[in-house]
Scaffold this active site. Structure first.
Site, mmCIF file in Angstrom:
data_model
loop_
_atom_site.group_PDB
_atom_site.id
_atom_site.type_symbol
_atom_site.label_atom_id
_atom_site.label_comp_id
_atom_site.label_asym_id
_atom_site.label_seq_id
_atom_site.Cartn_x
_atom_site.Cartn_y
_atom_site.Cartn_z
ATOM 1 N N ASP A 76 0.879 -1.185 0.000
ATOM 2 C CA ASP A 76 0.000 0.000 0.000
ATOM 3 C C ASP A 76 0.900 1.214 0.000
ATOM 4 O O ASP A 76 1.265 1.686 1.082
ATOM 5 C CB ASP A 76 -0.895 -0.051 1.242
ATOM 6 C CG ASP A 76 -1.647 1.250 1.479
ATOM 7 O OD1 ASP A 76 -1.750 2.059 0.544
ATOM 8 O OD2 ASP A 76 -2.135 1.456 2.613
HETATM 9 N N1 LIG Z 1 4.389 0.184 -0.459
HETATM 10 C C1 LIG Z 1 4.364 -0.333 0.744
HETATM 11 O O1 LIG Z 1 3.407 -1.003 1.096
HETATM 12 C C2 LIG Z 1 5.511 -0.143 1.676
HETATM 13 C C3 LIG Z 1 5.486 -0.808 2.905
HETATM 14 C C4 LIG Z 1 6.598 -0.704 3.740
HETATM 15 C C5 LIG Z 1 7.679 0.087 3.377
HETATM 16 N N2 LIG Z 1 7.638 0.759 2.193
HETATM 17 C C6 LIG Z 1 8.771 1.587 1.771
HETATM 18 O O2 LIG Z 1 9.867 0.713 1.554
HETATM 19 C C7 LIG Z 1 11.077 1.338 1.982
HETATM 20 C C8 LIG Z 1 11.749 0.466 3.020
HETATM 21 O O3 LIG Z 1 10.913 0.384 4.157
HETATM 22 P P1 LIG Z 1 11.381 -0.326 5.502
HETATM 23 O O4 LIG Z 1 10.201 -0.431 6.358
HETATM 24 O O5 LIG Z 1 12.146 -1.556 5.169
HETATM 25 O O6 LIG Z 1 12.335 0.798 6.066
HETATM 26 P P2 LIG Z 1 13.609 0.636 6.995
HETATM 27 O O7 LIG Z 1 13.787 1.947 7.662
HETATM 28 O O8 LIG Z 1 13.507 -0.605 7.815
HETATM 29 O O9 LIG Z 1 14.786 0.393 5.934
HETATM 30 C C9 LIG Z 1 15.503 1.428 5.329
HETATM 31 C C10 LIG Z 1 16.879 0.890 5.021
HETATM 32 O O10 LIG Z 1 17.658 1.900 4.395
HETATM 33 C C11 LIG Z 1 18.959 1.919 5.016
HETATM 34 N N3 LIG Z 1 19.456 3.278 4.856
HETATM 35 C C12 LIG Z 1 18.962 4.402 5.414
HETATM 36 N N4 LIG Z 1 19.650 5.485 4.995
HETATM 37 C C13 LIG Z 1 20.595 5.021 4.136
HETATM 38 C C14 LIG Z 1 21.604 5.644 3.366
HETATM 39 N N5 LIG Z 1 21.787 6.966 3.368
HETATM 40 N N6 LIG Z 1 22.385 4.871 2.588
HETATM 41 C C15 LIG Z 1 22.224 3.527 2.553
HETATM 42 N N7 LIG Z 1 21.302 2.879 3.276
HETATM 43 C C16 LIG Z 1 20.485 3.622 4.056
HETATM 44 C C17 LIG Z 1 18.706 1.523 6.450
HETATM 45 O O11 LIG Z 1 19.892 1.059 7.042
HETATM 46 C C18 LIG Z 1 17.660 0.435 6.251
HETATM 47 O O12 LIG Z 1 18.237 -0.784 5.937
HETATM 48 C C19 LIG Z 1 10.689 2.718 2.495
HETATM 49 O O13 LIG Z 1 10.817 3.634 1.452
HETATM 50 C C20 LIG Z 1 9.228 2.535 2.853
HETATM 51 O O14 LIG Z 1 8.533 3.743 2.848
HETATM 52 C C21 LIG Z 1 6.589 0.648 1.331
HETATM 53 N N1 LIG Z 2 -1.388 2.229 5.137
HETATM 54 C C1 LIG Z 2 -0.966 1.031 5.811
HETATM 55 C C2 LIG Z 2 0.107 0.272 5.070
HETATM 56 C C3 LIG Z 2 1.341 1.107 4.915
HETATM 57 C C4 LIG Z 2 2.462 0.456 4.155
HETATM 58 C C5 LIG Z 2 3.563 1.470 3.987
HETATM 59 N N2 LIG Z 2 3.230 2.507 3.057
HETATM 60 C C6 LIG Z 2 4.022 3.710 3.112
HETATM 61 C C7 LIG Z 2 4.699 3.971 1.827
HETATM 62 C C8 LIG Z 2 5.532 5.193 1.914
HETATM 63 C C9 LIG Z 2 6.461 5.307 0.737
HETATM 64 O O1 LIG Z 2 7.480 4.618 0.759
HETATM 65 O O2 LIG Z 2 6.170 6.106 -0.166
HETATM 66 C C10 LIG Z 2 3.122 4.881 3.503
HETATM 67 O O3 LIG Z 2 3.632 5.876 3.990
HETATM 68 O O4 LIG Z 2 1.910 4.760 3.339
HETATM 69 C C11 LIG Z 2 -0.476 1.341 7.229
HETATM 70 O O5 LIG Z 2 -0.089 2.487 7.466
HETATM 71 O O6 LIG Z 2 -0.477 0.438 8.061
#
Ligand SMILES: NC(=O)c1ccc[n+]([C@@H]2O[C@H](COP(=O)([O-])OP(=O)(O)OC[C@H]3O[C@@H](n4cnc5c(N)ncnc54)[C@H](O)[C@@H]3O)[C@@H](O)[C@H]2O)c1
Ligand SMILES: N[C@@H](CCCCN[C@@H](CCC(=O)O)C(=O)O)C(=O)O
Length: 436
Positions: A116
């Site tokens: 999402d």
């Molecule tokens: N679409 C979705 O449903 C969804 C869901 C969860 C997360 N996301 C997105 O996916 C991405 C990852 O999410 P996450 O929950 O794993 O986040 P997280 O914070 O756990 O992971 C981020 C990673 O980036 C690394 N990092 C941070 N700054 C850095 C830099 N300058 N250089 C190199 N590495 C660096 C951190 O060490 C970590 O491993 C985020 O952009 C998040 O918004 C999207």
């Molecule tokens: N809306 C749900 C699922 C969120 C999954 C993470 N989505 C991020 C994606 C952000 C990005 O990497 O652009 C968000 O902020 O909604 C919840 O909040 O539990």
């Protein structure tokens, strides 16, 4: 938090070699070690990094699971080096601007292929396109999604544990939002209003759920090809009941503020949570009796129970990270971390109102519910990592031919993606109800 299933999925492919990069070398090593033939390197993604440029140049596709504010920087290198890129994040204006150059360079920058945004889009478009093909008109689209702890692990004041970036979760509670309700545009101002009016969600009556709008839903009218007949369009976030009520006092006090706070400068004097809270209340004497402090908090922000039970009134040292948001994110990430025997839960629900040519109105429900594996991949990681991996492989295989800045909104992309997710056991169920 979400990258392991992505690496696992891609590592199964014989013709793919993977390099995991992180600014925390041990983190990259730990992930790479789990899968055969996966390399790891230290990479600090910063402006002007030669190392990042080299990596982009030698890769066929770069998948950015960095904090979303860094994707734009990676995208610029990818476009310049003619390397494809995938993110699970919302398409940003910074990336949108790269569209023409990416097309000219024959590069695909695929965005929003997580959960999402991600799986929600794939399931929405499958339903919408099928209804339209059969002559239906979409009148309403209401969708909620939440990453939650499984209910048996929700026993804390927030009823929440972090399955993705804690900073992102907390920052989102301050977002503005906009949606369409029965033909009227409803706007919620940023800065905390979002937490004022959560709605009760009862589509899964066994769960005590609340929801609030997520960003600007109205733009999906065009992106989903819904036309002018759609009178209601809302995308929202799910939490267990009690989340908003616990977050709001934190916001009112200033604990989620993304701006620097003088007491939180990392090289400044030590401070405890209690001293910080007292300071945020505008008081100087942190030796105030505990009960008096609670009373002051109730007067000022309505409720002190959540702060108290999360340890934010304790005389324990704060790890100072400059801003209240970063400091609180770091603290709560540890305090509300999943333990190895615990599991998370993802709930995604679409309600699609369809008017058929014979005048009947159908309310189609799509439920996508996934539990994490205790000690294994979380539901969040599976539902973000796998679609991102599938999209990356489709680009590598030439199955996705679209160039420029893309979203997974066309059947040639969303159908095979859904088919492959279903093969992984990530399936949705449908309900249908005719309302007249
Ligand atoms: N679409 C979705 O449903 C969804 C869901 C969860 C997360 N996301 C997105 O996916 C991405 C990852 O999410 P996450 O929950 O794993 O986040 P997280 O914070 O756990 O992971 C981020 C990673 O980036 C690394 N990092 C941070 N700054 C850095 C830099 N300058 N250089 C190199 N590495 C660096 C951190 O060490 C970590 O491993 C985020 O952009 C998040 O918004 C999207
Ligand atoms: N809306 C749900 C699922 C969120 C999954 C993470 N989505 C991020 C994606 C952000 C990005 O990497 O652009 C968000 O902020 O909604 C919840 O909040 O539990």
């Amino acid at each position: 938090m979400v990258s392991a299933p992505l690496v696992e999925w891609l590592a199964r492919e014989k013709d793919v070699s993977i390099t995991v990069c992180s600014a925390l070398k041990e983190e990259a090593d730990g992930l790479a070690r789990k899968y055969n033939g996966v390399d790891s390197i230290y990479l600090n993604v910063t402006e002007g990094s030669d190392h990042l440029q080299e990596l982009c140049a030698k890769s066929d596709v770069v998948i950015s699971l960095l904090p979303y504010s860094l994707h734009g920087m990676v995208a610029k290198y990818c476009v310049a080096e003619k390397t494809h890129m995938v993110t699970a994040s919302y398409l940003s204006d910074e990336i949108k601007e790269l569209h023409d150059e990416a097309r000219r360079n024959g590069v695909t920058i695929m965005n929003e292929v997580g959960l999402d945004p991600g799986i929600d889009h794939l399931l929405a478009l499958e339903c919408i396109d099928e209804a339209k093909e059969k002559g239906g008109v979409i009148e309403s689209f209401v969708s909620f999604c939440g990453g939650l702890p499984a209910p048996e692990h929700s026993g804390n004041a927030l009823r929440y544990k972090f399955s993705w970036s804690p900073r992102g979760v907390l920052l989102n509670t301050l977002s503005a939002a906009k949606y369409l309700s029965k033909g009227q545009i409803v706007e919620i101002l940023g800065g905390g209003d979002l937490m004022s009016n959560p709605r009760s969600l009862d589509f899964l009556p066994g769960f005590a759920l609340e929801g609030f709008p997520n960003r600007d839903s109205t733009k999906y009218a065009e992106l989903y090809g819904l036309g002018k007949d759609v009178h209601t369009l809302l995308r929202g976030t799910i939490r267990y009941k009690g989340f908003s009520q616990c977050v709001q006092p934190m916001q009112l006090l200033g604990l989620i503020d993304p701006e620097p706070h003088p007491m939180l400068h990392p090289s400044g004097p030590d401070v405890t949570w209690r001293q910080l809270v007292v300071n945020m209340l505008g008081m100087s004497d942190s030796s105030i009796f505990y009960e008096n402090l609670k009373q002051k908090l109730v007067e000022r922000i309505g409720d002190a129970d959540g702060l108290e039970s999360l340890g934010l009134l304790d005389d324990t040292p704060v790890v100072k990270l400059n801003t209240p948001l970063d400091t609180l994110s770091h603290y709560l990430a540890k305090r509300l971390e999943f333990e190895s025997h615990e599991r998370d839960l993802v709930i995604l629900r679409h309600e699609v109102g369809i008017r058929w040519q014979d005048g009947r109105r159908e309310e189609r429900g799509i439920n996508f519910v996934v539990y994490g594996q205790p000690g294994g991949h979380s539901a969040m990681a599976q539902t973000v990592g796998k679609p991102a991996a599938i999209a990356a492989k489709m680009i590598l295989d030439g199955e996705i031919q679209e160039r420029g800045v893309c979203l997974p909104f066309t059947p040639d992309i969303y159908r095979p993606m859904l088919q492959r997710l279903r093969a992984e056991g990530l399936t949705a169920t449908e309900t249908t109800r005719f309302v007249n």
